[in-house]
Design a protein around this motif. Structure first.
Motif, PDB file in Angstrom:
ATOM      1  N   MET A  74       0.978  -1.405  -0.055  1.00 38.13           N
ATOM      2  CA  MET A  74      -0.062  -0.022  -0.307  1.00 38.13           C
ATOM      3  C   MET A  74       0.661   1.348  -0.177  1.00 38.13           C
ATOM      4  O   MET A  74       0.714   2.220  -1.017  1.00 38.13           O
ATOM      5  CB  MET A  74      -1.045   0.108   1.353  1.00 38.13           C
ATOM      6  CG  MET A  74      -2.062  -0.602   1.656  1.00 38.13           C
ATOM      7  SD  MET A  74      -3.219  -0.191  -0.657  1.00 38.13           S
ATOM      8  CE  MET A  74      -4.618  -1.485   0.030  1.00 38.13           C
ATOM      9  N   ALA A  77       2.549   1.672  -3.719  1.00 37.69           N
ATOM     10  CA  ALA A  77       1.375   2.456  -3.924  1.00 37.69           C
ATOM     11  C   ALA A  77       0.606   3.803  -3.820  1.00 37.69           C
ATOM     12  O   ALA A  77       0.581   4.325  -4.643  1.00 37.69           O
ATOM     13  CB  ALA A  77       0.013   1.171  -3.588  1.00 37.69           C
ATOM     14  N   ARG A  78       1.200   4.256  -3.039  1.00 42.49           N
ATOM     15  CA  ARG A  78       0.585   5.391  -2.913  1.00 42.49           C
ATOM     16  C   ARG A  78       1.953   6.346  -3.061  1.00 42.49           C
ATOM     17  O   ARG A  78       1.716   7.230  -3.402  1.00 42.49           O
ATOM     18  CB  ARG A  78       0.290   5.855  -1.070  1.00 42.49           C
ATOM     19  CG  ARG A  78      -0.088   7.265  -0.573  1.00 42.49           C
ATOM     20  CD  ARG A  78      -0.307   6.934   0.410  1.00 42.49           C
ATOM     21  NE  ARG A  78       1.422   7.511   1.060  1.00 42.49           N
ATOM     22  CZ  ARG A  78       0.994   6.669   2.683  1.00 42.49           C
ATOM     23  NH1 ARG A  78       0.348   6.117   3.162  1.00 42.49           N
ATOM     24  NH2 ARG A  78       2.742   6.836   2.883  1.00 42.49           N
ATOM     25  N   SER A 148       0.970   2.206 -11.117  1.00 43.16           N
ATOM     26  CA  SER A 148       1.233   3.110 -11.170  1.00 43.16           C
ATOM     27  C   SER A 148       1.038   4.139 -11.535  1.00 43.16           C
ATOM     28  O   SER A 148       1.057   6.080 -11.816  1.00 43.16           O
ATOM     29  CB  SER A 148       2.599   3.866 -10.246  1.00 43.16           C
ATOM     30  OG  SER A 148       3.527   3.504 -11.180  1.00 43.16           O
ATOM     31  N   CYS A 276      -9.763  -1.749  -6.598  1.00 41.93           N
ATOM     32  CA  CYS A 276      -9.369  -1.107  -6.034  1.00 41.93           C
ATOM     33  C   CYS A 276      -7.884  -0.172  -6.067  1.00 41.93           C
ATOM     34  O   CYS A 276      -6.833   0.292  -5.869  1.00 41.93           O
ATOM     35  CB  CYS A 276      -8.918  -1.483  -4.358  1.00 41.93           C
ATOM     36  SG  CYS A 276     -10.599  -1.067  -3.458  1.00 41.93           S
ATOM     37  N   THR A 280      -6.693   3.147  -7.207  1.00 44.19           N
ATOM     38  CA  THR A 280      -5.690   3.654  -6.022  1.00 44.19           C
ATOM     39  C   THR A 280      -5.129   5.002  -6.501  1.00 44.19           C
ATOM     40  O   THR A 280      -4.773   6.073  -6.147  1.00 44.19           O
ATOM     41  CB  THR A 280      -4.376   2.926  -5.874  1.00 44.19           C
ATOM     42  OG1 THR A 280      -4.995   1.433  -5.031  1.00 44.19           O
ATOM     43  CG2 THR A 280      -3.499   3.251  -4.614  1.00 44.19           C
ATOM     44  N   VAL A 284      -5.192   8.978  -4.806  1.00 47.63           N
ATOM     45  CA  VAL A 284      -4.276   8.874  -4.410  1.00 47.63           C
ATOM     46  C   VAL A 284      -4.434  10.726  -4.498  1.00 47.63           C
ATOM     47  O   VAL A 284      -4.146  11.806  -3.703  1.00 47.63           O
ATOM     48  CB  VAL A 284      -3.000   8.985  -4.346  1.00 47.63           C
ATOM     49  CG1 VAL A 284      -1.791  10.055  -4.092  1.00 47.63           C
ATOM     50  CG2 VAL A 284      -2.824   7.565  -3.362  1.00 47.63           C
ATOM     51  N   LEU A 357      -8.141   0.858   1.739  1.00 49.54           N
ATOM     52  CA  LEU A 357      -7.396   1.153   0.806  1.00 49.54           C
ATOM     53  C   LEU A 357      -8.093   2.758   1.296  1.00 49.54           C
ATOM     54  O   LEU A 357      -6.718   3.875   1.754  1.00 49.54           O
ATOM     55  CB  LEU A 357      -8.343   1.141  -0.531  1.00 49.54           C
ATOM     56  CG  LEU A 357      -7.801   1.846  -1.693  1.00 49.54           C
ATOM     57  CD1 LEU A 357      -6.267   1.721  -1.806  1.00 49.54           C
ATOM     58  CD2 LEU A 357      -8.985   1.614  -2.921  1.00 49.54           C
ATOM     59  N   SER A 360      -5.277   3.369   4.031  1.00 51.96           N
ATOM     60  CA  SER A 360      -4.275   3.108   3.461  1.00 51.96           C
ATOM     61  C   SER A 360      -3.995   4.949   3.119  1.00 51.96           C
ATOM     62  O   SER A 360      -2.928   5.273   3.354  1.00 51.96           O
ATOM     63  CB  SER A 360      -3.867   2.335   3.274  1.00 51.96           C
ATOM     64  OG  SER A 360      -2.514   2.450   2.823  1.00 51.96           O
ATOM     65  N   ILE A 361      -4.710   5.464   2.630  1.00 51.66           N
ATOM     66  CA  ILE A 361      -4.545   6.471   1.846  1.00 51.66           C
ATOM     67  C   ILE A 361      -4.639   7.664   2.715  1.00 51.66           C
ATOM     68  O   ILE A 361      -4.327   8.759   2.156  1.00 51.66           O
ATOM     69  CB  ILE A 361      -6.375   6.441   0.536  1.00 51.66           C
ATOM     70  CG1 ILE A 361      -5.381   5.651  -0.269  1.00 51.66           C
ATOM     71  CG2 ILE A 361      -5.619   8.053   0.522  1.00 51.66           C
ATOM     72  CD1 ILE A 361      -6.063   5.714  -1.770  1.00 51.66           C
TER      73      ILE A 361
END
Length: 383
Positions: A74, A77-78, A148, A276, A280, A284, A357, A360-361
């Motif tokens: 996560m 990914a962020r 990404s 998801c 992402t 974000v 998700l 986490s974000i």
């Protein structure tokens, strides 16, 4: 004029997200279909007892594999969409961390299995074979790089190639009457093929600079992911603890019956995971540019997850008996009752993926930790 440009940009971004989601869905749906069909054939060939022995080690290794990911999925990914200029450092640092974790995981998994199943040479041999996958897991970072950039097609095609190769291998093993440990080796074969093809795909779209190690970044990432890591272990723990405990309580045959229905009830998990993962990068960016729209999109995501999970759970419960009869055969009679109940875990899974998700974000990793710790505790007590 500016409004028109923003509309065009938004349409292009939405189009890329839709395309990205489509490729991810293709990969995971194909993986699901092949896993259910070929997996059912393997289960019929092995029978409940041998299939239970394999399922026990797979459940144990899934916990080790999760630990070796270090909770960084996560975070990566962020951060990749946020810090494009540092992508080479993020990927290079996480790669080295995961290679080290994989090497330590190999030793730890074999040592732990020798203690858990003392004198069980077959379980230790299967563990030793499956442990090889831990060194190949870091190749998944190529997938994160493409996601990404909303370019999942480049990563999906290698994965499709890998699942086709390993499905053919499993069918061949069944037709030739192969021993149990070779079916564990098939998982390693899939990881080898996927890693090789992902490496080839990466050569077509490299980062601007060579992947590099950054010790300060490593410390920062590990600090941030520590609670996520523990939470991930807790999650996979309460998803697999039933299989681990069932072998001790009721034996390999009952574990085999129970484990045989899990691919059916878990197959729909590709839907929330795919949506998801693909959304992402967009979410974000939305949180940083338009908080109101960010909140609206998550409300829509939760609503979609709820209604999808209800429909899927009811459908699985109603078709549980013919699924078990047609695909698993008479030696797995009775397993349909477990499937009819277990199907409804999809409601919690669908919402849980979307919620994780969101948390986490928004950086609420402590809440993820508290939820999963409670979930594991409840699961162990009920089992």
């Amino acid at each position: 004029m500016q409004a028109c440009q923003l509309t065009i940009q938004g349409w292009r971004l939405a189009s890329r997200v839709a395309s990205n989601t489509g490729w991810l869905m293709l990969d995971r749906v194909l993986r699901m279909v092949m896993g259910v069909l070929v997996g059912a054939w393997v289960a019929r060939y092995l029978g409940p007892e041998k299939f239970g022995a394999l399922a026990y080690v797979l459940a144990f290794m899934s916990i080790v594999q999760t630990a070796c990911l270090l909770g960084l999925d996560m975070v990566v990914a962020r951060e990749l969409p946020r810090q494009v200029s540092r992508a080479h450092e993020i990927l290079g640092t996480v790669l080295r961390l995961r290679v080290l974790a994989g090497a330590l995981g190999m030793l730890a998994s074999c040592a732990a299995m020798s203690l858990l199943r003392h004198g069980d040479a077959e379980a230790l041999a299967i563990t030793g074979v499956l442990a090889l996958m831990l060194l190949l897991q870091p190749a998944d970072l190529v997938d994160a790089w493409f996601q990404s950039r909303t370019q999942s097609r480049q990563a999906v095609l290698p994965r499709i190639g890998a699942i086709i190769v390993v499905s053919v291998a499993r069918v061949t093993l069944v037709l030739t009457g192969a021993p149990l440990w070779t079916f564990a080796a098939a998982y390693v074969l899939e990881a080898v093929v996927a890693a090789s093809l992902l490496h080839w795909a990466y050569t077509t779209a490299r980062t601007e600079r060579k992947w590099a190690w950054n010790s300060e970044l490593a410390a920062s990432l590990l600090r941030e992911s520590s609670l996520v890591l523990i939470s991930a272990i807790f999650i996979i723990g309460y998803m697999r603890v039933d299989q681990i405990l069932l072998r001790s309580i009721a034996g390999e045959e009952q574990l085999g019956l129970y484990s045989s229905i899990l691919p059916f009830s878990a197959a729909p998990h590709v839907i929330p995971a795919t949506l998801c993962a693909s959304l992402t990068p967009l979410l974000v960016r939305l949180r940083e540019t338009n908080l109101e729209l960010f909140t609206l999109r998550f409300q829509q995501l939760f609503s979609a997850m709820f209604w999808l999970s209800i429909g899927i759970s009811v459908s699985l419960a109603l078709t549980s008996k013919p699924l078990v009869q047609w695909l698993l055969g008479p030696t797995f009679a009775g397993a349909e009752r477990s499937l009819a109940i277990h199907a409804f875990t999809n409601i919690a899974v669908f919402w849980g993926v979307a919620q994780t998700l969101y948390l986490s974000i928004t950086g609420r990793t402590k809440l993820i930790f508290a939820q999963t710790a409670l979930g594991l505790l409840v699961s162990v007590i009920i089992n």
